[in-house]
Design a protein around this motif. Sequence first.
Motif, mmCIF file in Angstrom:
data_model
loop_
_atom_site.group_PDB
_atom_site.id
_atom_site.type_symbol
_atom_site.label_atom_id
_atom_site.label_comp_id
_atom_site.label_asym_id
_atom_site.label_seq_id
_atom_site.Cartn_x
_atom_site.Cartn_y
_atom_site.Cartn_z
ATOM 1 N N GLN A 114 0.835 -1.201 0.000
ATOM 2 C CA GLN A 114 0.000 0.000 0.000
ATOM 3 C C GLN A 114 0.872 1.253 0.000
ATOM 4 O OE1 GLN A 114 -3.494 0.697 0.097
ATOM 5 N NE2 GLN A 114 -2.642 2.741 -0.183
ATOM 6 N N GLN A 115 0.514 2.215 -0.820
ATOM 7 C CA GLN A 115 1.253 3.468 -0.905
ATOM 8 C C GLN A 115 0.761 4.419 0.167
ATOM 9 O OE1 GLN A 115 1.114 5.310 -4.752
ATOM 10 N NE2 GLN A 115 2.182 7.158 -4.088
ATOM 11 N N TRP A 116 1.677 4.919 0.987
ATOM 12 C CA TRP A 116 1.368 5.909 2.024
ATOM 13 C C TRP A 116 2.174 7.188 1.776
ATOM 14 C CZ3 TRP A 116 -2.713 4.022 4.170
ATOM 15 C CH2 TRP A 116 -2.822 2.675 4.503
ATOM 16 N N PRO A 117 1.571 8.366 1.946
ATOM 17 C CA PRO A 117 0.144 8.557 2.154
ATOM 18 C C PRO A 117 -0.661 8.205 0.912
ATOM 19 C CG PRO A 117 1.225 10.654 1.790
ATOM 20 C CD PRO A 117 2.316 9.635 1.895
ATOM 21 N N VAL A 118 -1.915 7.852 1.111
ATOM 22 C CA VAL A 118 -2.772 7.501 -0.024
ATOM 23 C C VAL A 118 -2.898 8.727 -0.934
ATOM 24 C CG1 VAL A 118 -5.107 6.832 -0.703
ATOM 25 C CG2 VAL A 118 -4.050 5.802 1.317
ATOM 26 N N PRO A 119 -2.597 8.606 -2.226
ATOM 27 C CA PRO A 119 -2.659 9.774 -3.114
ATOM 28 C C PRO A 119 -4.072 10.350 -3.203
ATOM 29 C CG PRO A 119 -1.479 7.949 -4.152
ATOM 30 C CD PRO A 119 -2.126 7.396 -2.929
ATOM 31 N N TYR A 120 -4.169 11.642 -3.145
ATOM 32 C CA TYR A 120 -5.447 12.336 -3.336
ATOM 33 C C TYR A 120 -5.907 12.121 -4.775
ATOM 34 C CZ TYR A 120 -8.695 16.339 -3.612
ATOM 35 O OH TYR A 120 -9.781 17.151 -3.810
ATOM 36 N N ARG A 121 -7.128 11.664 -4.942
ATOM 37 C CA ARG A 121 -7.622 11.324 -6.282
ATOM 38 C C ARG A 121 -8.053 12.575 -7.040
ATOM 39 N NH1 ARG A 121 -12.046 6.832 -6.344
ATOM 40 N NH2 ARG A 121 -10.225 5.685 -5.619
ATOM 41 N N ARG A 122 -7.572 12.694 -8.260
ATOM 42 C CA ARG A 122 -7.964 13.791 -9.145
ATOM 43 C C ARG A 122 -9.041 13.306 -10.122
ATOM 44 N NH1 ARG A 122 -5.974 19.166 -8.465
ATOM 45 N NH2 ARG A 122 -4.358 18.973 -6.876
ATOM 46 N N PHE A 123 -9.819 14.251 -10.663
ATOM 47 C CA PHE A 123 -10.922 13.927 -11.547
ATOM 48 C C PHE A 123 -10.811 14.733 -12.833
ATOM 49 C CE2 PHE A 123 -12.145 12.729 -7.351
ATOM 50 C CZ PHE A 123 -12.926 11.597 -7.510
ATOM 51 N N CYS A 149 -22.095 15.822 1.262
ATOM 52 C CA CYS A 149 -22.102 17.103 0.552
ATOM 53 C C CYS A 149 -20.689 17.658 0.673
ATOM 54 C CB CYS A 149 -23.118 18.056 1.168
ATOM 55 S SG CYS A 149 -24.834 17.575 0.944
ATOM 56 N N ASN A 150 -19.788 17.142 -0.112
ATOM 57 C CA ASN A 150 -18.380 17.474 0.061
ATOM 58 C C ASN A 150 -17.766 17.914 -1.258
ATOM 59 O OD1 ASN A 150 -15.704 17.735 0.676
ATOM 60 N ND2 ASN A 150 -15.411 15.654 1.400
ATOM 61 N N GLN A 151 -17.662 19.216 -1.415
ATOM 62 C CA GLN A 151 -16.871 19.784 -2.499
ATOM 63 C C GLN A 151 -16.134 21.006 -1.964
ATOM 64 O OE1 GLN A 151 -18.048 20.411 -6.559
ATOM 65 N NE2 GLN A 151 -19.768 18.960 -6.404
ATOM 66 N N GLY A 152 -14.951 21.235 -2.480
ATOM 67 C CA GLY A 152 -14.197 22.441 -2.190
ATOM 68 C C GLY A 152 -13.748 23.054 -3.500
ATOM 69 N N ALA A 153 -13.556 24.364 -3.524
ATOM 70 C CA ALA A 153 -13.193 25.018 -4.784
ATOM 71 C C ALA A 153 -12.486 26.333 -4.520
ATOM 72 C CB ALA A 153 -14.433 25.245 -5.646
ATOM 73 N N ALA A 154 -11.804 26.814 -5.547
ATOM 74 C CA ALA A 154 -11.121 28.106 -5.468
ATOM 75 C C ALA A 154 -12.111 29.232 -5.735
ATOM 76 C CB ALA A 154 -9.984 28.156 -6.479
ATOM 77 N N LEU A 182 -0.247 31.532 -13.793
ATOM 78 C CA LEU A 182 -0.778 31.048 -12.516
ATOM 79 C C LEU A 182 -2.292 30.876 -12.602
ATOM 80 C CD1 LEU A 182 -0.330 30.461 -9.428
ATOM 81 C CD2 LEU A 182 -0.948 32.861 -9.065
ATOM 82 N N ALA A 183 -2.972 31.831 -13.231
ATOM 83 C CA ALA A 183 -4.426 31.763 -13.351
ATOM 84 C C ALA A 183 -4.860 30.503 -14.089
ATOM 85 C CB ALA A 183 -4.942 33.001 -14.076
ATOM 86 N N GLN A 184 -4.129 30.133 -15.132
ATOM 87 C CA GLN A 184 -4.461 28.905 -15.867
ATOM 88 C C GLN A 184 -4.250 27.679 -14.984
ATOM 89 O OE1 GLN A 184 -5.792 28.551 -19.113
ATOM 90 N NE2 GLN A 184 -6.107 26.534 -18.177
ATOM 91 N N TRP A 185 -3.175 27.686 -14.204
ATOM 92 C CA TRP A 185 -2.910 26.569 -13.293
ATOM 93 C C TRP A 185 -4.010 26.466 -12.234
ATOM 94 C CZ3 TRP A 185 -2.245 26.853 -7.987
ATOM 95 C CH2 TRP A 185 -1.879 25.661 -7.363
ATOM 96 N N ASP A 187 -7.067 24.840 -13.754
ATOM 97 C CA ASP A 187 -6.858 23.407 -13.958
ATOM 98 C C ASP A 187 -6.898 22.652 -12.630
ATOM 99 O OD1 ASP A 187 -6.576 23.889 -16.652
ATOM 100 O OD2 ASP A 187 -4.382 23.884 -16.613
ATOM 101 N N ASP A 188 -6.235 23.209 -11.613
ATOM 102 C CA ASP A 188 -6.214 22.592 -10.292
ATOM 103 C C ASP A 188 -7.622 22.525 -9.715
ATOM 104 O OD1 ASP A 188 -4.389 21.878 -7.783
ATOM 105 O OD2 ASP A 188 -5.892 23.302 -7.064
ATOM 106 N N ASN A 189 -8.388 23.581 -9.922
ATOM 107 C CA ASN A 189 -9.747 23.667 -9.381
ATOM 108 C C ASN A 189 -10.681 22.671 -10.055
ATOM 109 O OD1 ASN A 189 -11.596 25.044 -7.612
ATOM 110 N ND2 ASN A 189 -12.504 25.968 -9.431
#
Length: 341
Positions: free
Chosen positions: A39-48, A150-155, A186-189, A192-194
């Motif tokens: 198992q990989q630690w820490p567990v990678p945060y999943r991207r979508f 109800c779990n979302q976060g955003a910039a 930076l704005a483009q990044w 994309d990150d968001n």
Amino acid sequence: MDQASRRGFFIMSQKDFVLCLKLLLFLLVVSQFGTDGRQQWPVPYRRFDSRPDVDSYCEALYPFCPTGDPDGRIPFMKDGDIISIYRLQTPVWEWKYGDLLGKLHVMHDAVGFSSLDTGTNYTMEWYELFQLGNCTFPHLRPEMKAPFWCNQGAACFFEGIDDLHWSQNGTLEKIGEISGSQFNDLAQWVQDDNRTGIYYETWTVLSDPSPNATAWFESYDCSQFVHRTYRKLTELGAKLSSRSQTNYTKIYLYSGEPTFLGNDSDIFGQPALKNVATDIRKFYYSFRPHQSFAELAVSLLEAFRDVVFDKSFYLYYNFEYWHLPMKPPYMQITYEEVPLP
């Protein structure tokens, strides 16, 4: 060559079919584990690939990013403009409780920008769409077997910096400059990150409080967004420095090695895991919203029993459940220095 082959079809033997199934199963397992099978630690945060639509059941008490652009757009700067960068920090819910949570070092973080060319200031922060409680604990809906999140976060990017809000009980400090061209990159990044990082994670889970502890799970919150932004600014060529100590709030859980349980369909759709499903619902019942004062007092005692006496915590991460075998000191809120990159 037979007719099927001429059409481009491939007829698979039973042996090859079984081999393909085994390979598919292996790839699914490897997605959770490292290449050596561990198992990989820490567990990678999943991207979508994209942000999902918001379920109508989820309703924010306070609207998300009310003065920002509805489509999440960030203004374009002239290449030769000089953009000042500000480190922003204030106690959580300072608008309601003043410095109360600041005394406990529970802080919210953001980044500010100011254009030399136009004189316009901007604030950029990342936070929960439906407030912190909904991102940390689910709703138990009678018509649904699985807990409902109800779990979302955003910039959020909007014009203006509320100087008094950030400086009165927190921090407002210029830490660097970039060009307008660098700001546009930076704005483009950020966009994309968001788009790919869609959900909030409150907890950082460690094996123990020591400096050499194993990190089982990393948080994904406002301060982590600020850290990612600072790193990106440095990659783009910014030189960042601060005259004060750059401390950030961390909320830790401490546990032995976590056990993977599965996703909603694995746990709540399998009769064999009925007991696990019941335990998860029972655990989260103590953290249900809209409780009276009396109910909350009972729930806190039940939560204390689960975590301290039964040494048990159910973590929802990457839309999957893990069981944490809790250990002292169980939970801790710290205010640690994280140097600028």
